[in-house]
Scaffold this motif. Structure first.
Motif, PDB file in Angstrom:
ATOM      1  N   LEU A  63      35.075  14.028  -8.778  1.00 11.21           N
ATOM      2  CA  LEU A  63      36.473  14.444  -8.847  1.00 11.21           C
ATOM      3  C   LEU A  63      36.985  14.910  -7.485  1.00 11.21           C
ATOM      4  N   ASP A  64      36.131  15.590  -6.716  1.00 12.93           N
ATOM      5  CA  ASP A  64      36.568  16.077  -5.403  1.00 12.93           C
ATOM      6  C   ASP A  64      36.822  14.916  -4.442  1.00 12.93           C
ATOM      7  N   THR A  65      35.958  13.902  -4.487  1.00 14.40           N
ATOM      8  CA  THR A  65      36.157  12.715  -3.637  1.00 14.40           C
ATOM      9  C   THR A  65      37.427  11.980  -4.042  1.00 14.40           C
ATOM     10  N   LEU A  66      37.621  11.822  -5.350  1.00 13.23           N
ATOM     11  CA  LEU A  66      38.807  11.111  -5.838  1.00 13.23           C
ATOM     12  C   LEU A  66      40.076  11.844  -5.447  1.00 13.23           C
ATOM     13  N   GLN A  67      40.033  13.161  -5.489  1.00 11.33           N
ATOM     14  CA  GLN A  67      41.215  13.941  -5.117  1.00 11.33           C
ATOM     15  C   GLN A  67      41.570  13.725  -3.648  1.00 11.33           C
ATOM     16  N   ASP A  95      43.884  -3.712 -15.777  1.00 10.54           N
ATOM     17  CA  ASP A  95      42.625  -4.305 -15.311  1.00 10.54           C
ATOM     18  C   ASP A  95      41.389  -3.434 -15.488  1.00 10.54           C
ATOM     19  N   TYR A  96      41.547  -2.111 -15.501  1.00 10.53           N
ATOM     20  CA  TYR A  96      40.395  -1.222 -15.544  1.00 10.53           C
ATOM     21  C   TYR A  96      40.602  -0.125 -16.585  1.00 10.53           C
ATOM     22  N   ALA A  97      39.514   0.231 -17.270  1.00 12.05           N
ATOM     23  CA  ALA A  97      39.529   1.369 -18.187  1.00 12.05           C
ATOM     24  C   ALA A  97      39.001   2.595 -17.449  1.00 12.05           C
ATOM     25  N   LEU A  98      39.537   3.752 -17.775  1.00 12.38           N
ATOM     26  CA  LEU A  98      39.134   4.985 -17.120  1.00 12.38           C
ATOM     27  C   LEU A  98      38.363   5.874 -18.094  1.00 12.38           C
ATOM     28  N   SER A  99      37.373   6.568 -17.598  1.00 15.22           N
ATOM     29  CA  SER A  99      36.659   7.562 -18.393  1.00 15.22           C
ATOM     30  C   SER A  99      36.352   8.761 -17.509  1.00 15.22           C
ATOM     31  N   PHE A 100      36.202   9.918 -18.141  1.00 12.04           N
ATOM     32  CA  PHE A 100      35.975  11.151 -17.396  1.00 12.04           C
ATOM     33  C   PHE A 100      34.794  11.896 -17.991  1.00 12.04           C
ATOM     34  N   ASP A 101      33.820  12.226 -17.142  1.00 12.78           N
ATOM     35  CA  ASP A 101      32.635  12.972 -17.543  1.00 12.78           C
ATOM     36  C   ASP A 101      32.851  14.436 -17.183  1.00 12.78           C
ATOM     37  N   ASN A 102      33.104  15.263 -18.195  1.00  7.66           N
ATOM     38  CA  ASN A 102      33.383  16.677 -17.960  1.00  7.66           C
ATOM     39  C   ASN A 102      32.209  17.411 -17.337  1.00  7.66           C
ATOM     40  N   THR A 103      30.995  17.052 -17.751  1.00 10.86           N
ATOM     41  CA  THR A 103      29.817  17.783 -17.290  1.00 10.86           C
ATOM     42  C   THR A 103      29.537  17.523 -15.815  1.00 10.86           C
ATOM     43  N   ARG A 104      29.869  16.324 -15.339  1.00 14.94           N
ATOM     44  CA  ARG A 104      29.610  15.976 -13.937  1.00 14.94           C
ATOM     45  C   ARG A 104      30.869  15.944 -13.089  1.00 14.94           C
TER      46      ARG A 104
END
Length: 351
Positions: free
Chosen positions: A228-232, A263-272
């Motif tokens: 998340l920090d890299t994406l931000q 084109d792409y599906a998104l998913s989010f891993d809360n733990t990581r």
């Protein structure tokens, strides 16, 4: 009676203002939308919905980019539509064997339609403001485009000339001169095709996320994960960590309901604290049926047809061109490839 509509049932996409099938004269859809790879990789455009007057710097290893706002603020992700339209027109001309230069002339109405914008007075006013922000935003970077290292300060567009306006003040014909940096990317084919649904993404953050997915996943491609920090940082977001996490989770939740993200599906891993972009079913076609087979003999002949060129780079460019044209079946893939190489050499001989 009150409105009992569940907000989750509403599409997060903007309405499709100009369905392609309604156009039987205008050819504004002929050029596939394209964006330059460098600005898809790095956060050159603001994702703020308010005027962004804050200068910023982004570093990735030895690569850096500094972006400074003009009087109206930083150029925004929505302002990028202008560049996408100009790049698309020039790439379409190159692919058809026509000469191009840094000046792109077009009708303002065509740009508004092709990018799914309104064609009322407000649409033209927003376009004029976009021109000003694109010209006013200053960039300093060592990012390579076309093998040229730019280590100076420049704008994304050098000049905008409005040549005709109606009595009501609406621009008709426009001339845009692209910066050397952007034009180098076009001449070197450092561009990627975008899904037209990109222009229907309502949120600036969603558009930026699509650019990142398109650049890193490929098309077709493999799933790619970002912390998340890299994406931000790659998004150029100035939100707090808590707010950025909330914004991402909202987009992921909406995509779970609507499947609206192109084109792409998104998913989010809360733990990581990790976001994953996964190519949607139907994009990852079997490799052996996706691209035409170019023989080694054809590659050898390409050295004669296009002297001075890297034939393997030519092959990659040709397959991208073929993919952009809708993957039409070829009776003779070698002959088609060599004909394309010949046109490329005639248009831009290296020796």
């Amino acid at each position: 009676m009150g409105d009992n509509t569940n907000p989750d049932d509403r599409s997060p996409l903007l309405p499709d203002r100009y369905p392609q099938q309604d156009f039987f004269v205008c050819d504004v859809f002929d050029a596939a939308p394209k964006g330059d790879m460098a600005s898809m990789e790095h956060p050159l455009f603001s994702i703020s919905t308010k005027p962004d007057l804050t200068a910023r710097e982004y570093r990735n290893g030895s690569t850096f980019v500094r972006v400074s706002p003009g009087e109206l603020g930083l150029a925004t992700v929505h302002d990028r539509d202008v560049l996408i339209y100009c790049i698309s027109q020039l790439m379409a001309a190159l692919n058809s064997g026509q000469p191009v230069n840094q000046v792109v002339r077009f009708k303002a109405y065509d740009l508004l339609v092709a990018t799914n914008r309104g064609t009322d007075g407000r649409g033209y006013e927003q376009l004029r403001s976009a021109f000003k922000r694109l010209q006013g935003t200053q960039i300093e970077t060592n990012i390579l485009t076309g093998g040229t290292e730019a280590l100076d300060i420049f704008s994304l567009i050098d000049r905008v000339r409005i040549m005709r306006e109606t009595r009501e003040g609406r621009m008709q014909e426009v001339e845009v001169r692209l910066s050397d940096w952007v034009f180098n990317a076009i001449r070197s084919n450092e561009v990627l095709t975008l899904n037209r649904q990109y222009f229907r993404l309502r949120k600036p953050l969603e558009r930026r996320l699509y650019e990142i997915a398109r650049k890193h996943c490929g098309w077709p491609g493999k799933a790619v994960k970002f912390g998340l920090d890299t994406l931000q940082r790659k998004c150029g977001s100035k939100s707090t960590d808590f707010e950025f996490r909330r914004l991402i989770k909202t987009i992921v939740d909406q995509d779970d309901v609507h499947g609206h993200f192109p084109d792409y599906a998104l998913s989010f891993d809360n733990t990581r604290d990790q976001v994953t972009f996964t190519p949607r079913a139907g994009k990852a076609l079997p490799q052996e049926t996706l691209f035409p087979m170019i023989s080694n003999q054809a590659l050898e002949k390409a050295r004669t047809v296009a002297p001075g060129y890297d034939v393997y780079a030519l092959k990659g460019d040709y397959l991208a061109f073929w993919d952009d044209k809708g993957q039409q079946p070829l009776k003779n893939a070698d002959a088609a490839f060599l004909g394309w190489c010949k046109k490329r050499h005639e248009r831009n001989p290296l020796r």
